[in-house]
Design an enzyme around this catalytic site. Structure first.
Site, mmCIF file in Angstrom:
data_model
loop_
_atom_site.group_PDB
_atom_site.id
_atom_site.type_symbol
_atom_site.label_atom_id
_atom_site.label_comp_id
_atom_site.label_asym_id
_atom_site.label_seq_id
_atom_site.Cartn_x
_atom_site.Cartn_y
_atom_site.Cartn_z
ATOM 1 C CD GLU A 125 -2.873 1.069 2.381
ATOM 2 O OE1 GLU A 125 -2.402 0.242 3.184
ATOM 3 O OE2 GLU A 125 -3.540 1.767 1.888
ATOM 4 N N GLY A 265 3.126 2.496 10.994
ATOM 5 C CA GLY A 265 2.246 1.489 11.953
ATOM 6 C C GLY A 265 2.648 0.478 11.682
ATOM 7 C CB ALA A 266 1.080 -2.112 12.220
ATOM 8 C CG MET A 267 0.256 -2.709 4.741
ATOM 9 S SD MET A 267 -1.028 -1.783 4.108
ATOM 10 C CE MET A 267 -1.822 -2.312 3.344
ATOM 11 C CD GLU A 268 -5.339 -2.183 5.656
ATOM 12 O OE1 GLU A 268 -4.317 -1.628 6.041
ATOM 13 O OE2 GLU A 268 -5.357 -1.246 4.401
ATOM 14 C CG HIS A 301 -6.325 0.528 12.547
ATOM 15 N ND1 HIS A 301 -6.880 1.807 12.376
ATOM 16 C CD2 HIS A 301 -5.373 0.824 11.392
ATOM 17 C CE1 HIS A 301 -7.140 1.784 11.060
ATOM 18 N NE2 HIS A 301 -6.269 1.280 10.712
ATOM 19 C CD GLU A 302 -2.669 -2.451 10.961
ATOM 20 O OE1 GLU A 302 -3.481 -2.189 8.698
ATOM 21 O OE2 GLU A 302 -2.858 -0.544 10.717
ATOM 22 C CG HIS A 305 -7.769 -1.946 8.004
ATOM 23 N ND1 HIS A 305 -8.091 -1.526 7.179
ATOM 24 C CD2 HIS A 305 -6.297 -1.539 8.047
ATOM 25 C CE1 HIS A 305 -7.901 0.184 7.550
ATOM 26 N NE2 HIS A 305 -7.052 0.209 8.401
ATOM 27 C CD GLU A 324 -6.531 3.598 6.547
ATOM 28 O OE1 GLU A 324 -6.078 3.296 8.181
ATOM 29 O OE2 GLU A 324 -5.466 2.574 5.808
#
Ligand code: TRP
Ligand code: ZN
Length: 898
Positions: A125, A265-268, A301-302, A305, A324
Site C-alpha cells: 500500500e 505503524g502497520a499494514m493490513e 486497527h489492522e 481492516h 481508514e
C-alpha cells in the site's frame, strides 16, 4: 490545458474504470537479496464496463523486464518503460506471463520487496506492488492470488504469504519452497510475503461459529518474550468484532509479523499483517503503558481492516477514508470498550480525551495549512502524502457522527447493510453514506459536505435566559472563520452538525431538557441537536433557573466551539459537569486562555503572573480523590506547546514555552505539598500490572514527578527521580524518571544524576532497539537552555554509533522528535533548527522519500509564525525545494511555498 502547469496532479474527477481486469494471479518468487526473479502469470480480460483500449498498460517501477508470454507463446510486443510495461494489441481474454527482476537488498524506500535484518518483507500500500511485478496496481482491480516462494532454506527457513499454506518442501541445492493460496479476491495493495529466520508465538482459538483458527505472531527469535500482549490484543480484537459488529475472522489462519524497518505503524495485508516492531513487541521492562495501549489499538486497527478495507475495499485512493476513517473509529471504540466496557463513561472518556487531543493538536493544524484537504481529497500528486490526520482522524470523527446521530443500534444497522450490499466490492465513501442513510430511513445529502469541505468548522454560541417565561434559547452559528486558501476553495455551505448539549443548574446537576414544541422533558439530560443551518436557534422551555450550558458534549463533532465563558464558569464546569469529556474540556479552556494571555505578555516582555483562582481550580482537581487518577492526569496536563502556538495570531514558540513553563513552575511551587502527597499515594508497589487502573496511577504519579521537577530547588525531584529510576521494575516508571532527571536541572546545564541515568539506560538496553529509540527521543525532546541548546546534543547524537538514518524508527526518534516535538528548541532564533531540518530532509530524500516527506511537513505552517522566524523557515524550504528529487517531498515543499 490547465494541466500543463501541473502535469502530475491526479484528480478524483478523472476516475475511469480500468480497461482490463485481472481475475487470477500466480506469482513465483526466487528470493535472492540482490537479484530476485519474479514470474507472474495472470488471467486477463477486457472490462465490459470500460471504454475499449487496444493496448494493455501495466504499471511497473524499478523493475528489470526479462520477457513476456501470451497464452504460452513468447510475446514480442511488450515495451518496458520508466512507469511500466505496454503490451500492444492484446486479445480480449488471455493468459499473460511476465518475468522480471528486482533488487530487494538495495531497496531503502521500504516500499515493494525489501530486506530488513537479513529477512525479506513487502509493503504494497498504496502503490508498492508495481515495484514487485508489472500489474494493474489500483484497488478496483481485484484478483485471487497463488504464491510460490523459493529460497535458500538455511537463510530463509520461514516462507509466508497471504491465505492458506497449500504445500511446502525441499528443492535441490539447499533450497526449499512454500505455496500459498488466498481464497479471497483482493487488490494488489493487500499482497504480502515474508521470508527469513523468524519464530512464532502460536495460539488456537475458536471463532463465533465454532471454527478453529490458528493465530501466529512472528518475530526474530530473541523477541519471542515480547509477543504475549500482541497475541492477547489479537484475541480480544477477534472477540470484539464478533460481539460488536457480528464480523467473524474469515481465514483459517491469521498472522502478524514484526519488522524493525517500516515506514508507518502497520499494514493490513490479507491474513498476513506486517507490523512495525514498535506496535508488536512489549514486556514491562521494555515498553511503557502508552506502548501497551498503542499495541492494542494498532493490532485492533489492522485486524478490523479485514472487514473494513479488505472484504470491502476502496474503489480508488481518493476513497482512502472509507477504510481508514472507519477503521480508526472501530479501533477507538475497541480501546474504549476494553478500558471501560460499554457503560463506564468515565473510563471511556479517558480514551475519548486522548483521541480528541491528537485530533485538535495535529488535524486542526493540518486543516489550517497548505496541506488542508477534505476527508475525501479532490487531488494529489503523491498518494503516500495523503495518509493524513484528516483522512484518518477527522475521517474517524465523521464516522462517529453517524453513530452519534443514529445511536449504536442505528449505526450497526447501517454497517450490516453496508456489508450486505458491498461485500467483495471496491466502493466509495458515498456508498458507505448511502448504506447508513438507507438503513436508518434518512436523507444524508447534506452530510456529504463533511467529505468534501476542508478546514475546521467553527460554531459560535449565543444564549439568552428569559426569567419570566422560563425559556432558554441557544443560537448556533456555523462557518469556517479565516480558513487557509487550500481549504476555502472547498467550502460550499452549512454542515449537518450533531451538537450534543446539556444544561447545568446552580447545584451542578443537569437540568431536564424540553425543547419548545415537546409535550414534556425527556429522560436524557444530554441532547444531540441537529444543527443544519448557517444560524439556528433552539429554545428550551420550563427552564426553572438560568443554566450554564455544557456544549459539544463528548466532542460530538470535529468543530471549534466559541462561547464566552467566564473563568468562574469554567472552574464551575471543571468541578461539576456531568459529561466527563466536558469536565476535562473546561479545564483545558481555562488553561488555554491563561496560557495564551501569558504568551502574549511573554512575547512583548511584560512580566508574567497567574491568578490564585486558576491555581485553586487546578488544586481542586489534584486533591479530589473521588476522580479517577487517569482523569486527573489528563486534566492537570497543560495543552501542548504546539497546540498553544497554533492558537496565537502569530505563532511564537519561545513565548509559548516561557508561558507554559511559568505556569508549570507556578503550579509546582504553589502546590508542592499536594504534588508530593499525590506522588506518594499513587505509587504502584509490587509486580507490574498492565491494567487501566494501575496505568492510571502511574500516569498521575509520573505527572506529579514532572511537576516536582519544575520546583525552583530541584534537589528533591532529583532525589525522588533517581530513586524511582533505580527501583523501577517497568519502563513507564524508568523512562518517566529519566525524563524528570533530564528536565529537573536543564536550566543549570544538567546534573550528574541525569548523566548517570542516561548512561545506565543505554548500557542496560543496548540490545533493545525500541528502547534505544526512547533513549534518543528523550534527549531530543528535553528542555534546553542558552548554555546548552538541544540542537548541539542532537548533532552529537547523529554521530552516535547506534544512530542510523536508514531505519525510520531511529530517524524518527532523534530527528522528528527534535523537529516536531521540541518546538522552542527547534525554532531557535538563530535558524540552527531549520538548517538541520533542511539537511536531514535532503539526506532522507535520497534514502526513503516517504519518510522524508513526513519530516518535510514540520515547516508547512511557516506563514503563521512570527516574522522573525518566517524568513529562516522560508529559506530552509527553498533550499529543500531546490535540491530534492522525490515527488513526495516536492509536493509538500511546493505546496508550502505556493
Ligand atoms: N493501511 C495502513 C493502516 O492504516 C497504513 C499504511 C498505508 C502503510 N501505507 C503504508 C503502512 C505504507 C506502511 C507503509 O493500517
Ligand atoms: Zn488503517
Amino acid at each position: 490545458m490547465a494541466d500543463t502547469a501541473t502535469p502530475n496532479v491526479i484528480r478524483r474527477a478523472d476516475y475511469a474504470p480500468p480497461a482490463f481486469l485481472i481475475d487470477t494471479v500466480a506469482l513465483e518468487f526466487d528470493l535472492v537479496p540482490e537479484r530476485t526473479v519474479v514470474r507472474n502469470t495472470m488471467r486477463v480480460r477486457r472490462n465490459p464496463d470500460a471504454s475499449r483500449a487496444a493496448n494493455l498498460e501495466l504499471m511497473g517501477e524499478q523493475l528489470e523486464f526479462v520477457g513476456a508470454a501470451l497464452d504460452g507463446a513468447p510475446f514480442a510486443n511488450a515495451h518496458a518503460h520508466e512507469h511500466g510495461l505496454t503490451l500492444d494489441n492484446v486479445p480480449d481474454n488471455f493468459e499473460l506471463t511476465l518475468t522480471s527482476l528486482c533488487n530487494p537488498a538495495e531497496n531503502t524506500t521500504l516500499s515493494g520487496l525489501y530486506v530488513s535484518g537479513g529477512n525479506f518483507f513487502t509493503q504494497c500500500e498504496a502503490e508498492g506492488f508495481r515495484r514487485i511485478t508489472y500489474f494493474l496496481d489500483r484497488p478496483d482491480v481485484m484478483a485471487t492470488f497463488t504464491v510460490t516462494l523459493r529460497a535458500n532454506k538455511a537463510d530463509y527457513p520461514v516462507l509466508l504469504s497471504n491465505g492458506n499454506l497449500l504445500e511446502e518442501g525441499d528443492l535441490p541445492d539447499g533450497r526449499h519452497f512454500a505455496r500459498w493460496e488466498d481464497p479471497f479476491r483482493k487488490p494488489s495493495y493487500l499482497f504480502a510475503l515474508v521470508a527469513g529466520k523468524l519464530v512464532a508465538l502460536e495460539e488456537r482459538v475458536k471463532s463465533g461459529s465454532g471454527k478453529e483458527k490458528l493465530l501466529q505472531v512472528w518475530v526474530e527469535p530473541h523477541d519471542l518474550d515480547k509477543t504475549r500482549h500482541a497475541m492477547d490484543s489479537l484475541i480480544n480484537s477477534i472477540r470484539w468484532d464478533e460481539a460488536r459488529f457480528g464480523l467473524e475472522l474469515d481465514l483459517d489462519r491469521f498472522m502478524i509479523v514484526a519488522v524493525s524497518d517500516f515506514n508507518m505503524g502497520a499494514m493490513e495485508n490479507k491474513g498476513l499483517n506486517i507490523f512495525n516492531t514498535k506496535y508488536v513487541l512489549a514486556n514491562p521492562e521494555t515498553a511503557t503503558d502508552t506502548d501497551f495501549a498503542n499495541i492494542e489499538a494498532v493490532v485492533g486497527h489492522e485486524y478490523f481492516h479485514n472487514w473494513t478495507g479488505n472484504r470491502v475495499t476502496c474503489r480508488d485512493w481518493f476513497q482512502l477514508s472509507l477504510k481508514e476513517g472507519l477503521t480508526v473509529f472501530r479501533d477507538q471504540e475497541f480501546s474504549a470498550d476494553m478500558a471501560g466496557g460499554a457503560t463506564d463513561e468515565a473510563a471511556r472518556a479517558t480514551k475519548r480525551i486522548e483521541d480528541v487531543r491528537v485530533l485538535r493538536q495535529m488535524q486542526f493544524a493540518e486543516d489550517a495549512g497548505p496541506m488542508a484537504h477534505p476527508v475525501r481529497p479532490e487531488s494529489y500528486v503523491e498518494i503516500n502524502n495523503f495518509y493524513t490526520m484528516t483522512v484518518y482522524e477527522k475521517g474517524s470523527e465523521v464516522v462517529r457522527m453517524y453513530q452519534t446521530l443514529f445511536g449504536r443500534d442505528g449505526f450497526r444497522k447501517g454497517m450490516d447493510l453496508y456489508f450486505k450490499r458491498h461485500d467483495g466490492q471496491a466502493v466509495t465513501c458515498d456508498d458507505f453514506r448511502h448504506a447508513l442513510a438507507d438503513a436508518n430511513g434518512r436523507d444524508l445529502a447534506q452530510f456529504e459536505r463533511w467529505y468534501s469541505q476542508a478546514g475546521t468548522p467553527r460554531v459560535s454560541v449565543r444564549t439568552r435566559y428569559d426569567t419570566a417565561q422560563q425559556r432558554y434559547s441557544m443560537t448556533l452559528a456555523q462557518g469556517y472563520g479565516e480558513a487557509a486558501p487550500a481549504a476555502r476553495e472547498t467550502q460550499k455551505g452549512p454542515l449537518l452538525i450533531p451538537f450534543a448539549i446539556g444544561l447545568i443548574g446552580k447545584d451542578g446537576a443537569d437540568l431536564p431538557l424540553q425543547l419548545e414544541g415537546e409535550a414534556q422533558a425527556g429522560k436524557a439530560t444530554t441532547r444531540v441537536l441537529e444543527f443544519t443551518q448557517t444560524e439556528q436557534t433552539f429554545t428550551f422551555v420550563n427552564v426553572a433557573q438560568e443554566p450554564l450550558p455544557s456544549l459539544l458534549r463528548n466532542f460530538s463533532a470535529p468543530v471549534i466551539v466559541e462561547y464566552d465563558y467566564s473563568a468562574d464558569q469554567l472552574a464551575f464546569l471543571l468541578a461539576h459537569d456531568g459529561d466527563p469529556f466536558n469536565r476535562w474540556e473546561a479545564g483545558q479552556r481555562l488553561a488555554t486562555r491563561e496560557l495564551l494571555t501569558l504568551a502574549g505578555r511573554a512575547a512583548t516582555g511584560v512580566p508574567l503572573q497567574l491568578e490564585d483562582s486558576v491555581v485553586a481550580a487546578f488544586a481542586r482537581v489534584l486533591t479530589d480523590e473521588s476522580l479517577s487518577p487517569s482523569f486527573r492526569e489528563l486534566a492537570l496536563m497543560l495543552p501542548s506547546e504546539a497546540y498553544l502556538a497554533e492558537q496565537m495570531a502569530e505563532s511564537n514558540p519561545a513565548a509559548v514555552h516561557a508561558a507554559r513553563q511559568f505556569v508549570r513552575k507556578r503550579l509546582a511551587n504553589a502546590l508542592r505539598k499536594d504534588w508530593l502527597a499525590v506522588y506518594e499515594k499513587h505509587r504502584t508497589p509490587g509486580a507490574y500490572e498492565a491494567t487501566p487502573e494501575a496505568s492510571g496511577h502511574r500516569a498521575l504519579k509520573n505527572l506529579a514527578l514532572s511537576y516536582l521537577a519544575e520546583l525552583d530547588d530541584p534537589a528533591e525531584a532529583i532525589r525522588l527521580a533517581s530513586a524511582q529510576y533505580d527501583a523501577a521494575n517497568n519502563m513507564t516508571d524508568r523512562s518517566a524518571a529519566l525524563s524528570a532527571l533530564l528536565n529537573a536541572s536543564a536550566a543549570n546545564g544538567g546534573s550528574v544524576q541525569a548523566q548517570q541515568a542516561l548512561d545506565d539506560f543505554y548500557r542496560r538496553f543496548e540490545k533493545e532497539p525500541l528502547v534505544i529509540d526512547k533513549w534518543f527521543a528523550l534527549q531530543a525532546t528535553q528542555r534546553g537552555s542558552a548554555q546548552r541548546p538541544v540542537i548541539e546534543i542532537v548533532r552529537k547524537l547523529m554521530a552516535h554509533p547506534a544512530f542510523n538514518l536508514k531505519n525510520p524508527n531511529r530517524a524518527r526518534s532523534l530527528i522528528f522528535s527534535f523537529c516536531a516535538a521540541n518546538p522552542s528548541q527547534f525554532h531557535a532564533e538563530d535558524g540552527s533548527g531549520y538548517a538541520f531540518w533542511a539537511d536531514q530532509v535532503i539526506a532522507l530524500d535520497a534514502i526513503n522519500p516517504q519518510v522524508a516527506a513526513r519530516l518535510a511537513r514540520s515547516l508547512e505552517l511557516w506563514r503563521r509564525f512570527t516574522p522573525t522566524l518566517r524568513d529562516g523557515m522560508r529559506a530552509a524550504l527553498e533550499k529543500v525545494a531546490s535540491q530534492v528529487k522525490s515527488r513526495d517531498v516536492r509536493e509538500i515543499v511546493e505546496k508550502a511555498l505556493a
